[in-house]
Write a protein that holds these residues in place. Structure first.
Motif, PDB file in Angstrom:
ATOM      1  N   THR A   1       0.938  -1.267  -0.068  1.00  0.00           N
ATOM      2  CA  THR A   1      -0.195   0.033  -0.061  1.00  0.00           C
ATOM      3  C   THR A   1       0.859   1.137  -0.094  1.00  0.00           C
ATOM      4  O   THR A   1       0.631   2.302  -0.427  1.00  0.00           O
ATOM      5  CB  THR A   1      -0.922  -0.017   1.255  1.00  0.00           C
ATOM      6  OG1 THR A   1      -0.160  -0.351   2.544  1.00  0.00           O
ATOM      7  CG2 THR A   1      -2.166  -1.029   1.006  1.00  0.00           C
TER       8      THR A   1
ATOM      9  N   PHE B   1      -3.529  -0.848  -4.146  1.00  0.00           N
ATOM     10  CA  PHE B   1      -4.612  -0.962  -3.292  1.00  0.00           C
ATOM     11  C   PHE B   1      -5.397  -2.368  -3.179  1.00  0.00           C
ATOM     12  O   PHE B   1      -6.346  -2.553  -3.263  1.00  0.00           O
ATOM     13  CB  PHE B   1      -5.552   0.117  -3.400  1.00  0.00           C
ATOM     14  CG  PHE B   1      -4.931   1.515  -3.006  1.00  0.00           C
ATOM     15  CD1 PHE B   1      -4.481   1.825  -1.887  1.00  0.00           C
ATOM     16  CD2 PHE B   1      -4.483   2.238  -4.305  1.00  0.00           C
ATOM     17  CE1 PHE B   1      -3.787   3.076  -1.667  1.00  0.00           C
ATOM     18  CE2 PHE B   1      -3.803   3.547  -3.811  1.00  0.00           C
ATOM     19  CZ  PHE B   1      -3.511   3.853  -2.640  1.00  0.00           C
TER      20      PHE B   1
ATOM     21  N   LYS C   1      -6.598  -5.575   6.923  1.00  0.00           N
ATOM     22  CA  LYS C   1      -7.780  -4.654   6.690  1.00  0.00           C
ATOM     23  C   LYS C   1      -7.605  -3.699   7.819  1.00  0.00           C
ATOM     24  O   LYS C   1      -8.306  -2.413   7.846  1.00  0.00           O
ATOM     25  CB  LYS C   1      -9.135  -5.571   6.850  1.00  0.00           C
ATOM     26  CG  LYS C   1      -9.336  -6.267   5.589  1.00  0.00           C
ATOM     27  CD  LYS C   1      -9.927  -5.244   4.365  1.00  0.00           C
ATOM     28  CE  LYS C   1     -10.200  -6.039   3.053  1.00  0.00           C
ATOM     29  NZ  LYS C   1     -11.118  -5.524   2.320  1.00  0.00           N
ATOM     30  N   GLN C   2      -7.210  -4.145   9.048  1.00  0.00           N
ATOM     31  CA  GLN C   2      -7.311  -2.997  10.368  1.00  0.00           C
ATOM     32  C   GLN C   2      -6.176  -1.814   9.775  1.00  0.00           C
ATOM     33  O   GLN C   2      -6.475  -0.841  10.546  1.00  0.00           O
ATOM     34  CB  GLN C   2      -6.720  -3.727  11.525  1.00  0.00           C
ATOM     35  CG  GLN C   2      -7.749  -4.866  12.005  1.00  0.00           C
ATOM     36  CD  GLN C   2      -8.903  -3.798  12.779  1.00  0.00           C
ATOM     37  OE1 GLN C   2      -8.452  -2.999  13.867  1.00  0.00           O
ATOM     38  NE2 GLN C   2      -9.965  -3.842  12.328  1.00  0.00           N
TER      39      GLN C   2
ATOM     40  N   THR D   1      -4.752  -1.139   6.850  1.00  0.00           N
ATOM     41  CA  THR D   1      -5.054  -0.429   5.726  1.00  0.00           C
ATOM     42  C   THR D   1      -6.159  -0.431   4.802  1.00  0.00           C
ATOM     43  O   THR D   1      -6.751  -1.498   4.922  1.00  0.00           O
ATOM     44  CB  THR D   1      -3.832  -1.197   4.553  1.00  0.00           C
ATOM     45  OG1 THR D   1      -4.021  -2.544   4.738  1.00  0.00           O
ATOM     46  CG2 THR D   1      -2.189  -0.841   5.090  1.00  0.00           C
ATOM     47  N   ASP D   2      -6.483   0.439   3.788  1.00  0.00           N
ATOM     48  CA  ASP D   2      -7.474   0.265   3.042  1.00  0.00           C
ATOM     49  C   ASP D   2      -7.186  -0.365   1.928  1.00  0.00           C
ATOM     50  O   ASP D   2      -7.036   0.073   0.676  1.00  0.00           O
ATOM     51  CB  ASP D   2      -8.083   1.645   2.912  1.00  0.00           C
ATOM     52  CG  ASP D   2      -9.304   1.833   2.298  1.00  0.00           C
ATOM     53  OD1 ASP D   2     -10.067   0.661   2.242  1.00  0.00           O
ATOM     54  OD2 ASP D   2      -9.576   2.743   1.646  1.00  0.00           O
TER      55      ASP D   2
ATOM     56  N   ASP E   1     -12.247  -9.958  -0.227  1.00  0.00           N
ATOM     57  CA  ASP E   1     -13.082  -9.424  -1.329  1.00  0.00           C
ATOM     58  C   ASP E   1     -13.120 -10.147  -2.466  1.00  0.00           C
ATOM     59  O   ASP E   1     -14.133 -10.155  -3.185  1.00  0.00           O
ATOM     60  CB  ASP E   1     -12.487  -8.160  -1.690  1.00  0.00           C
ATOM     61  CG  ASP E   1     -12.270  -7.143  -0.424  1.00  0.00           C
ATOM     62  OD1 ASP E   1     -13.358  -6.306  -0.099  1.00  0.00           O
ATOM     63  OD2 ASP E   1     -11.202  -7.037   0.192  1.00  0.00           O
TER      64      ASP E   1
ATOM     65  N   LYS F   1      -9.158   0.631  -5.883  1.00  0.00           N
ATOM     66  CA  LYS F   1      -8.859  -0.602  -5.667  1.00  0.00           C
ATOM     67  C   LYS F   1      -9.028  -1.443  -6.928  1.00  0.00           C
ATOM     68  O   LYS F   1      -8.696  -2.718  -7.012  1.00  0.00           O
ATOM     69  CB  LYS F   1      -9.737  -1.072  -4.768  1.00  0.00           C
ATOM     70  CG  LYS F   1      -9.518  -0.663  -3.236  1.00  0.00           C
ATOM     71  CD  LYS F   1     -10.417  -1.162  -2.061  1.00  0.00           C
ATOM     72  CE  LYS F   1     -10.492  -0.205  -1.005  1.00  0.00           C
ATOM     73  NZ  LYS F   1     -11.558  -0.633  -0.175  1.00  0.00           N
TER      74      LYS F   1
ATOM     75  N   SER G   1     -16.296  -3.842  -2.492  1.00  0.00           N
ATOM     76  CA  SER G   1     -15.605  -3.825  -0.914  1.00  0.00           C
ATOM     77  C   SER G   1     -15.625  -2.342  -0.633  1.00  0.00           C
ATOM     78  O   SER G   1     -15.770  -1.242  -1.341  1.00  0.00           O
ATOM     79  CB  SER G   1     -14.230  -4.205  -1.039  1.00  0.00           C
ATOM     80  OG  SER G   1     -13.690  -3.538  -1.886  1.00  0.00           O
TER      81      SER G   1
END
Ligand code: SAH
Ligand code: SF4
Length: 347
Positions: free
Chosen positions: A94, A99, A124-125, A127-128, A152, A336, A347
């Motif tokens: 990232t 992404f 996921k906590q 980074t997006d 996803d 993404k 997502s």
């Protein structure tokens, strides 16, 4: 058949697909590639989506006849990355402005539902990003847990749509089972990717046409058409590798038939042809999947021989890719790159 007319069709029969895959004259092939590029522009725009791959384990319980990671290959050094190493590598991806993180491995039950769920949750906590799993055929309960944990997408290639060949390459495993997995993943709300290997022994142009039609039937979000490259210490080590031109024609025809789908220009194609990456992007592809597996692991993920960029620092790869993409007038997406299908769960 009139080529100019056919290239402007909206839908294609199997005979028409075979006709396009069989084009021989340079001028005609160029027309096909140009049309695929136009269709890619219409449905995907100018952007190229990057997906950063982390090869988290090269242990595999399967024995696919063509693959260097197969269980019976005792010549490769096996490794597993630790969950912390994986999460850290996802962060590196990232930080590079990519992404989508792809977690790929052999079929390795050591990475059970808890460990993979933990890794997904941690990524996921922090980074997006979108997470794609490419962990082979696993049980349905695991797919479900991983979806709930935040995954996803799932990439599971059907490899060949010919049931007889499927059994020959996978030692009596059945294509119908593979397709059930794809159906199940779809029903869970994963964006699904599948695709074939081009140039495997015994495969015909008809089989490749069926591969494209199977991708259409499954209404895939991502379709990958990768060339087979012989791998040492496998039963197919002396076989002939795929033809680059046939691979490019397959990608181009797939773009015409499938339209709003993500199609990668694969590392295997770049391995066979030094300009393969760019050629793929100009024949219908809109995705590139750079490898971020850290040293010393990456050189042991030997699905096939002499993989492109194997010894390069992932950061060097990123700038090289950027240069290649911009040199053909395209640009790297900052999104993404979710499914292009309206009915996909985003997502
Ligand atoms: N184990 C998982 C993911 C890793 S293998 C799975 O099988 O889905 C990822 C892909 O590598 C496979 O889908 C296959 O199409 C490709 N592959 C395997 N052996 C190959 C070879 N010799 N040449 C080119 N691609 C190969
Ligand atoms: Fe294992 Fe995937 Fe290779 Fe098959 S293709 S041997 S499942 S890593």
């Amino acid at each position: 058949m009139d080529l100019d007319e056919l290239l402007n069709n909206d839908s294609f029969t199997k005979e028409e697909i075979i006709f396009l895959l069989s084009l021989k004259k340079e001028e005609e092939i160029n027309k096909l590639f140009q049309r695929a590029d136009e269709v890619r522009q219409k449905y995907c725009g100018n952007e190229v989506h990057l997906r950063g791959i982390i090869e988290i384990s090269n242990y595999c319980e399967q024995n696919c006849i063509y693959c260097g990671l197969r269980f019976d290959n005792h010549f490769i050094k096996r490794y597993r990355m630790s969950p912390d190493e994986i999460v850290k590598t996802a962060k590196t991806i990232t930080n590079e402005g990519i992404f989508t993180v792809v977690l790929q491995s052999g079929e390795d039950s050591y990475f059970d539902s808890e460990i993979i769920s933990y890794i997904i949750y941690q990524i996921k906590q922090n980074t997006d990003v979108a997470i794609t799993l490419s962990l082979g055929e696993r049980n349905f309960d695991e797919y479900k847990k991983w979806k709930i944990a935040g995954a996803d997408r799932y990439l599971l290639k059907h490899e060949t749509a010919n049931p007889r060949l499927y059994e020959a390459y996978h030692f009596k495993q059945e294509l119908s089972e593979r397709l059930e997995h794809l159906e199940f993943l779809k029903s869970l709300g994963y964006q699904i990717g599948s695709g074939n290997l081009i140039g495997l022994p015994m495969q015909t142009i008809e089989d490749i046409a069926d591969d494209i039609l199977l991708c259409q039937k499954f209404d895939l979000d991502m379709a990958a058409f990768g060339p087979f490259i012989p791998s040492p210490h496998t039963p197919y080590h002396k076989k002939k590798g795929a033809d680059v031109l046939l691979t490019l024609k397959t990608m181009a025809v797939a773009r015409l038939v499938l339209k709003n789908v993500h199609i990668p220009s694969t590392t295997a194609l770049a391995t066979l042809d030094k300009n393969g990456r760019k050629k793929g992007l100009q024949c219908g592809a809109n995705v590139v999947m750079p490898d971020f597996t850290p040293f010393p692991y990456r050189e042991h993920f030997q699905i096939y021989a002499n993989r492109k960029c194997m010894l390069d620092d992932p950061k060097v790869c990123s700038s090289c890719l950027q240069f290649q993409i911009e040199s053909i007038g395209r640009k790297i997406s900052k999104s993404k790159g979710d499914s292009l299908k309206q009915n996909a769960i985003l997502s």
